[in-house]
Write an enzyme that holds these catalytic residues in place. Structure first.
Site, mmCIF file in Angstrom:
data_model
loop_
_atom_site.group_PDB
_atom_site.id
_atom_site.type_symbol
_atom_site.label_atom_id
_atom_site.label_comp_id
_atom_site.label_asym_id
_atom_site.label_seq_id
_atom_site.Cartn_x
_atom_site.Cartn_y
_atom_site.Cartn_z
ATOM 1 N N LYS A 72 0.831 -1.197 0.000
ATOM 2 C CA LYS A 72 0.000 0.000 0.000
ATOM 3 C C LYS A 72 0.868 1.249 0.000
ATOM 4 O O LYS A 72 2.075 1.199 0.239
ATOM 5 C CB LYS A 72 -0.928 -0.006 1.218
ATOM 6 C CG LYS A 72 -0.209 0.026 2.564
ATOM 7 C CD LYS A 72 -1.198 -0.034 3.712
ATOM 8 C CE LYS A 72 -0.479 0.015 5.060
ATOM 9 N NZ LYS A 72 -1.407 -0.008 6.194
ATOM 10 N N ARG B 96 -10.096 0.752 15.419
ATOM 11 C CA ARG B 96 -9.997 1.553 14.197
ATOM 12 C C ARG B 96 -11.055 1.070 13.212
ATOM 13 O O ARG B 96 -11.964 1.804 12.859
ATOM 14 C CB ARG B 96 -8.581 1.440 13.612
ATOM 15 C CG ARG B 96 -8.278 2.405 12.507
ATOM 16 C CD ARG B 96 -6.808 2.384 12.132
ATOM 17 N NE ARG B 96 -6.354 1.092 11.631
ATOM 18 C CZ ARG B 96 -5.114 0.850 11.195
ATOM 19 N NH1 ARG B 96 -4.203 1.814 11.249
ATOM 20 N NH2 ARG B 96 -4.774 -0.342 10.745
ATOM 21 N N TYR C 30 15.709 31.604 3.573
ATOM 22 C CA TYR C 30 14.614 32.470 4.007
ATOM 23 C C TYR C 30 14.785 32.898 5.465
ATOM 24 O O TYR C 30 15.211 32.118 6.315
ATOM 25 C CB TYR C 30 13.275 31.742 3.855
ATOM 26 C CG TYR C 30 12.822 31.601 2.421
ATOM 27 C CD1 TYR C 30 12.522 32.724 1.641
ATOM 28 C CD2 TYR C 30 12.678 30.342 1.850
ATOM 29 C CE1 TYR C 30 12.100 32.591 0.332
ATOM 30 C CE2 TYR C 30 12.249 30.196 0.537
ATOM 31 C CZ TYR C 30 11.966 31.324 -0.228
ATOM 32 O OH TYR C 30 11.550 31.190 -1.526
ATOM 33 N N MET D 201 11.120 24.856 -0.774
ATOM 34 C CA MET D 201 10.218 23.950 -1.460
ATOM 35 C C MET D 201 10.976 22.961 -2.343
ATOM 36 O O MET D 201 10.664 21.760 -2.365
ATOM 37 C CB MET D 201 9.208 24.728 -2.313
ATOM 38 C CG MET D 201 8.210 23.823 -3.035
ATOM 39 S SD MET D 201 7.024 24.719 -4.037
ATOM 40 C CE MET D 201 6.020 25.492 -2.767
#
Length: 815
Positions: free
Chosen positions: A484, A582, A710, A759
């Site tokens: 998965k 769950r 930054y 980023m």
């Protein structure tokens, strides 16, 4: 190779059973998956703690294999011949040792902790103009790999180069008997496999056993090491960086504009060579190669010319994404008959598409007459059901009529000029060529263009980890493996394909679309959808996916769709909640659940499962045992009432190790496959699967007081060298890993991440590291490890792995 059945029987001390004791073997195999297995194959059913070749005999009989070496007779003998021995691996080694005695040409044997494969490949390059060389394919240096390498010899070879690797005592004697090197090379003694030896001295002496019958041994002079070997009588041709070390050859190194200049002082003369490398490992590997040329008394100008042309060796077969929905298998630096067989097997195991294409150059050093060689290559390609063949080279193109759908080109440039008209799309392409042909240009042209950050997935490590957990299971216990979340971030299809070849019993995905994608790409294993949404039920049925059912509403909804389609006995998997809270049925749902299941024939219960909440936490053992007992009670009630016999499973990766008594019929392997364990002792046996790499885009030096990134969150306290790396939080790197909390590895050294992670970029302090722009950077892998990052970031390994963006290219490789 060609060996008669009559010759094999006494060599491996076999008792023969079956159809005949006549015939000829021309191929030895240990891999049931190979498409080369056919009538002339002798299959050795190797048996280990993690796998058993005897299990694959029925399918091999269907493929036409008729000769088997076994330690136990199968039920179905179907007109086959069985050589029964006590130990099939030992029989393989005995056959190889016998086969070695049929050849008398010089053989170099290489051992050591590192550098064996590089030295072997470079020696092949340096000596091949003068000899027809047979050598270990790739890094076939193990108790299995060495005999398979030796069995690649034929009567046209006149020189051999083989490597030998060991991990503990009493292994080298067997390899020495098989290789019988006339010339030995000891590359070095490092820390690899230290756990298999009491100390370095024991390891050195064990490795030296490879040379017990050698005429000469080449190695770096070391006083401690030489004292251990003082009683050995072989000629020792040694080298040293120290002038007064009494070595046979003294070597000096100097940096040059293109790499390193090495000067060898030997017998009152000197020799200088320029190599395009500066790292210590490459320098020492080169020295070992030059020592061989000196021993053979090669002319100075020949040594200089050939050594200057040495090149980086790619030891891995890589799978890459190609243009137009193609996948590429990059083996662009190697073209010999033995490695072609390995590459074709790899192609079959990792193909993404039904259509298979090979781009192949002239093949060197086969040891076979040219016509015989290309007829054999044709047989390999036809046996592997290759759809298209592109031959590149004057020689091979002269035989293109032997290959299916073949087009010939005289040169790589000729091919590249015509490539846009060849329509590569929706196919798996094996690119395999000798270095002279520069097939890396073809790979570059066909590769999907992405940025320079890649996540490398080691398929060997995946197989090792899978087999490690298999070894903990009872023989009858099935295994389901979770793929998965895009294979925990590592790539879904490629890993599913590998698991299919390893014959796991089920795959597990979280959502239907993950399973549909795998089925669309050709995965045939049954797939359980662990968190199915009712809106996806129809698509799941259409794609033969099996839902985990955990609620009355979900069960009724699924049955209603099956009724409308008049489908009966569709496999489902009932989940009980035993404390995770769950998903899952609870005790108070049991009566209603039983009533529904009693009154429908639309579904059949393939398995019953539950999920452990804290199997990795020894402090919660009591709670886990409570979960297991509750699962036993609930599942037994369901089985008894419905009179069914489904699979039961509750253990995850850590449960396999910590609660083996609860294996039931199946276990579910998850993060353990990817080399992560909560148990530090167990972690030693698991291998790192994923290595995230990038490059240095730019290096700059800033002065004290200047800032980086930054908000000026890093300010230099002194003159500082900063490297910018093209990877950031959009690629999955947590911003919390910045601010000098985390680091990357450059040239094996830690480079702290400074300032804010951007980023698409991050910046590191590389002041004390020798590096240059374009150089490789490791973001995570062995160092830092995913476990270390997770601990520092106060999260779990799963989050680190699954956070890596799909825009990061995945490259799958096999050592």
């Amino acid at each position: 190779m060609t060996i008669s059945i009559q010759n094999i029987i006494p060599v491996i001390h076999a008792t023969i059973h079956g159809h005949t004791n006549e015939g000829v073997v021309n191929h030895v195999s240990i891999d049931s998956r190979s498409l080369l297995n056919a009538e002339g194959t002798l299959f050795f059913a190797l048996k280990g703690s993690r796998n058993n070749g005897h299990h694959y005999i029925p399918q091999l009989l269907e493929q036409g294999v008729r000769f088997f070496v076994v330690s136990e007779m199968p039920q179905d003998t179907k007109n086959a011949t069985f050589f029964v021995v006590s130990d099939t691996l030992e029989a393989l080694q005995k056959l190889a040792a016998y086969y070695r005695t049929l050849f008398s040409f010089p053989v170099i044997g290489i051992t050591g902790s590192n550098g064996k494969t590089i030295i072997k490949e470079w020696l092949n390059f340096l000596l091949s103009p003068d000899y027809n060389i047979v050598r270990s394919p790739k890094s076939y240096n193990s108790q299995v790999g060495v005999p398979l390498s030796i069995l690649g010899m034929n009567e046209m070879h006149n020189f051999g180069i083989f490597e030998a690797g060991i991990s503990t005592v009493n292994e080298m004697d067997k390899l020495e008997e098989i290789i019988r090197p006339s010339i030995g090379i000891l590359s070095n003694i490092g820390s690899a496999h230290d756990e298999g030896f009491e100390n370095t001295s024991q390891k050195a002496l064990e490795k030296w056993k490879l040379f017990k019958h050698s005429e000469v041994v080449i190695f770096k002079k070391d006083k401690t090491f030489e004292n251990l070997l003082a009683l050995n009588t072989q000629e020792k041709f040694t080298w040293s960086f120290e002038k007064n070390d009494n070595a046979s050859v003294w070597v000096t190194t100097h940096e040059s504009s293109v790499g390193t200049e090495l000067t060898f002082y030997h017998q009152n003369s000197n020799l200088s060579v320029i190599i395009p490398f500066t790292d210590k490992a490459s320098i020492e590997n080169t020295i070992h190669c030059v020592m061989v040329l000196l021993y053979f008394k090669y002319p100075v100008d020949t040594i200089q010319k050939r050594v200057a042309a040495l090149y980086p060796v790619e030891m891995r077969l890589k799978v890459k994404n190609g243009v137009n929905n193609t996948s590429l298998i990059d083996d662009s630096y190697s073209s010999d008959y033995q490695s072609l067989k390995i590459a074709l097997d790899f192609l079959e195991h990792q193909k993404l598409h039904t259509n298979k294409t090979i781009i192949l150059s002239d093949i060197y050093q086969s040891g076979l007459p040219v016509t015989d060689l290309y007829h054999r290559v044709s047989q390999l390609i036809i046996a592997n059901k290759i759809n298209r063949v592109f031959t590149i080279g004057e020689v091979i193109s002269g035989y293109k009529h032997l290959f299916p759908n073949a087009i010939g080109f005289s040169s790589t440039n000729d091919f590249l000029n015509q490539m846009e008209h060849l329509h590569f799309q929706n196919e798996t392409i094996l690119v395999k060529g000798a270095r002279d042909f520069q097939f890396e240009k073809i790979v570059t042209a066909l590769e999907e263009k992405t940025h320079e950050t890649v996540l490398e997935i080691n398929l060997n490590a995946l197989s090792n980890n899978l087999n490690y957990f298999k070894s903990k299971l009872k023989p009858q216990t099935k295994m389901m493996v979770m793929v998965k979340a895009f294979g925990y971030g590592n790539g879904g299809f490629e890993i599913a394909k590998l698991l299919e070849h390893h014959k796991v019993d089920y795959l597990g995905v979280a959502f239907a679309d993950e399973g549909i994608e795998l089925k669309t790409l050709g995965i045939e294993l049954p797939i359980i959808v662990m968190n199915p949404e009712s809106t996806a039920f129809e698509a799941m049925i259409q794609n033969k996916l099996e839902p985990e059912i955990y609620s009355i509403r979900g069960l009724q909804s699924f049955i209603k769709i099956l009724e409308s389609k008049e489908i009966y006995h569709y496999p489902i998997h009932i989940k009980f909640d035993t404390g995770m809270h769950r998903l899952g049925f609870e005790q108070n749902n049991m009566l209603e659940l039983l009533a529904i299941l009693k009154n429908t024939s639309c579904v059949k219960i393939a398995s019953i499962l539950s999920h452990l909440a804290c199997s990795d936490d020894r402090n919660e053992t009591e709670f886990t045992l409570h979960q297991i007992q509750l699962f036993e009670n609930l599942s037994t009630q369901l089985i008894t009432t419905l009179q069914i016999n489904p699979i039961r499973h509750i253990l995850n990766s850590s449960g396999i190790s910590n609660f083996p008594e609860a294996q039931y019929n199946m276990v579910r392997l998850g993060v353990g496959l990817y080399g992560i364990s909560s148990n530090e002792e167990e972690q030693k046996y698991l291998e790192n699967v994923g290595t995230l790499k990038s490059i240095i885009s730019q290096i700059r030096t800033i002065e004290a007081g200047e800032s980086v990134g930054y908000n000026r969150r890093f300010k230099a306290s002194s003159k500082t060298k900063i490297a910018t790396i093209p990877i950031g939080y959009a690629d999955g790197i947590s911003r919390h890993w910045g601010y000098e909390r985390g680091y990357v590895t450059i040239n094996g050294k830690k480079a702290p991440i400074v300032g804010s992670i951007c980023m698409d970029m991050l910046m590191v302090n590389c002041t004390n590291i020798e590096c240059k722009e374009g150089q490789e950077v490791v973001i995570f892998g062995e160092n830092p490890s995913i476990k270390y990052m997770a601990k520092e970031l106060q999260t779990i390994s799963y989050e680190i792995m699954t956070s890596i963006s799909k825009r990061v290219k995945r490259v799958f490789y096999r050592e």
